[in-house]
Design an enzyme around this catalytic site. Structure first.
Site, PDB file in Angstrom:
ATOM      1  N   LYS A  41      15.961  21.705 -10.404  1.00  0.00           N
ATOM      2  CA  LYS A  41      15.219  20.486 -10.743  1.00  0.00           C
ATOM      3  C   LYS A  41      16.081  19.379 -11.334  1.00  0.00           C
ATOM      4  O   LYS A  41      16.983  19.625 -12.111  1.00  0.00           O
ATOM      5  CB  LYS A  41      14.117  20.828 -11.747  1.00  0.00           C
ATOM      6  N   HIS A  95       0.830  -1.225   0.000  1.00  0.00           N
ATOM      7  CA  HIS A  95       0.000   0.000   0.000  1.00  0.00           C
ATOM      8  C   HIS A  95       0.861   1.270   0.000  1.00  0.00           C
ATOM      9  O   HIS A  95       0.399   2.327   0.424  1.00  0.00           O
ATOM     10  CB  HIS A  95      -0.959   0.035   1.198  1.00  0.00           C
ATOM     11  N   SER A 129      14.915  21.932 -15.462  1.00  0.00           N
ATOM     12  CA  SER A 129      13.719  22.693 -15.810  1.00  0.00           C
ATOM     13  C   SER A 129      14.161  23.995 -16.453  1.00  0.00           C
ATOM     14  O   SER A 129      15.224  24.528 -16.135  1.00  0.00           O
ATOM     15  CB  SER A 129      12.911  22.973 -14.542  1.00  0.00           C
ATOM     16  N   GLU A 172       9.700   8.575 -16.491  1.00  0.00           N
ATOM     17  CA  GLU A 172       8.326   9.004 -16.799  1.00  0.00           C
ATOM     18  C   GLU A 172       7.930   8.574 -18.202  1.00  0.00           C
ATOM     19  O   GLU A 172       6.791   8.181 -18.458  1.00  0.00           O
ATOM     20  CB  GLU A 172       8.210  10.527 -16.657  1.00  0.00           C
TER      21      GLU A 172
END
Ligand code: ARG
Length: 442
Positions: A267, A140, A261, A274
């Protein structure tokens, strides 16, 4: 009509397979005496010249000629005349395209299988190096029990090994030649389908001409293999996204697999991960697309089936990218052992070890041990410490028979070391499994 009908824009990818099929077909036609040896020689030379032109990027693809089969046959006839027009004896574009796609998928499987093994090798190497590195195990996404980093990586090795075996199964099942099924009913020419099948590396010819031109289950099965493998990679990618988040800070990816970024200078975005996760969607889509194309088709061939190709090409191409990206990330990632160890001990992760100790040492039924441990966790929570931070007296307030020895099972190291059941996370197990995989993949 031309715009909707033509497939040459994408099926030119099949040119090698189309030429290989035609060479085998022509050799067989000559062997059984349907065409002359001179015609076969002319066809062989003509197709060789076409292959060289395509390879050199000089072939004049023509949309008016619809597809790869007609493009090649038309140029062949232009170049060698009459003999080129005899090539299509005893076959149809229906068995020709079924053949080409099978050959293409077979090659794609071989390439992808090698890449899957490469990812497995990368995982095994990191697993072996991190057999003792502890980390939290989750259910979980909540801290559950400590595990080892190596054990976690070997879980993906198991998944990928099944993907590999699925690809090999799919290859074995598709390895029958549809060539010579002709349009749908077979042919009256004395062709030798066993000969062409053997020449093209198939186990034999398909047994039913209708099935040969109507079926694309090999394509759907290949797409399932891709979608399933991508789904496994996607779960790993999701873990990369979570683990590289600074609130977790479990691993660090190098600049090679992260991006900055354009506005936020600090970043480090895990874009490769992704994209692996994102691209999985199109592979699942290709599978669903293929099944949907097939589900309403009576036998045998319909032009609907021309829609099989783009999904296959796209899935293979994107799975190739995903496997390469994951192999790179696995080799590249830097686990933060101190942070992982700290996280592994948080969240009362050794509560099960405490309950097991009560069962083992005090012969307490497990349900009662679970209950006592729950009360001890509540005490620790109230006190703001972990289980090992409770005093013996505090423990005995819940269960008077608890002794000092209990503290021996509350550490993360003791917890993982104790998990020696077959397939469990103990470092000695992980080392043994990793060594086994290393040998199998050598
Ligand atoms: N381009 C077609 C395909 O990909 C080849 C087969 C065409 N056959 C036909 N009878 N129109 O399916």
């Amino acid at each position: 009509m031309q715009a909707i009908n033509a497939s040459i824009g994408f099926d030119r990818k099949l040119w090698r397979q189309d030429i290989a099929g035609s060479l085998a077909h022509a050799a067989m036609l000559a062997h059984v005496g349907i065409i002359s040896a001179a015609d076969e020689a002319a066809i062989r030379e003509g197709l060789g010249a076409i292959a060289r032109r395509i390879e050199a990027g000089e072939f004049p693809w023509d949309e008016a000629l619809e597809d790869i089969h007609m493009n090649i046959e038309a140029r062949l006839t232009e170049a060698i005349g009459e003999a080129g027009k005899r090539l299509h004896t005893g076959r149809s574009r229906n068995d020709q395209v079924a053949l080409d796609v099978r050959l293409w998928v077979r090659d794609a499987i071989d390439g992808l299988a090698g890449q899957v093994e490469d990812v497995m090798r990368a995982l095994v190497a990191r697993a072996e190096a991190h057999a003792d590195t502890v980390m939290p195990g989750f259910t979980h996404l909540q801290p559950a029990q400590p595990v080892t980093f190596g054990h976690h990586l070997l879980a993906y090795v198991e998944m990928l090994s099944r993907d590999l075996s699925r690809l090999r199964d799919a290859r074995a099942r598709l390895n029958e030649s549809p060539l010579g099924a002709a349009a749908l009913a077979g042919t009256g020419f004395p062709i030798d389908r066993h000969m062409t099948a053997a020449a093209l590396g198939f186990d034999g010819p398909t047994r039913n001409s209708l099935d040969s031109v109507a079926s694309r289950d090999f394509a759907a099965e290949f797409l399932f293999c891709c979608a399933m493998c991508a789904t496994h990679l996607s779960r790993f990618a999701e873990e990369m996204v979570i683990w590289t988040n600074p609130y977790f800070g479990f691993v660090r990816l190098s600049d090679a697999f992260t991006t900055g970024s354009s506005i936020m200078p600090q970043k480090r975005n895990p874009d490769a991960a992704e994209l692996v996760r994102g691209k999985t969607g199109r592979m699942v889509g290709a599978l669903v697309g293929m099944l949907t194309v097939l589900k309403g088709l009576a036998l045998t061939y319909f032009k609907d089936m021309q829609e099989d190709k783009e999904g296959i090409f796209d899935a293979a191409e994107n799975l190739t990218l995903c496997l390469a990206a994951v192999a790179g990330m696995v080799r590249d990632m830097q686990p933060d052992a101190a942070r992982l160890a700290q996280a592994a001990g948080a969240g009362f992760s050794t509560a099960t070890d405490l309950a097991d100790w009560l069962v083992r040492t005090l012969r307490m039924p497990f349900r009662d041990a679970h209950h006592v441990t729950g009360r001890l966790v509540a005490r620790a929570e109230a006190k703001g410490c972990d289980l090992a931070g409770l005093t013996l007296a505090e423990m005995q307030a819940e269960e008077p028979r608890i002794t000092e020895a209990v503290f021996g099972v509350l550490t993360v190291a003791a917890s993982v070391a104790s998990r020696t059941s077959y397939g469990g996370t103990a470092p000695e197990n992980v080392r043994r499994m990793a060594a086994e995989w290393r040998e199998r993949l050598a």
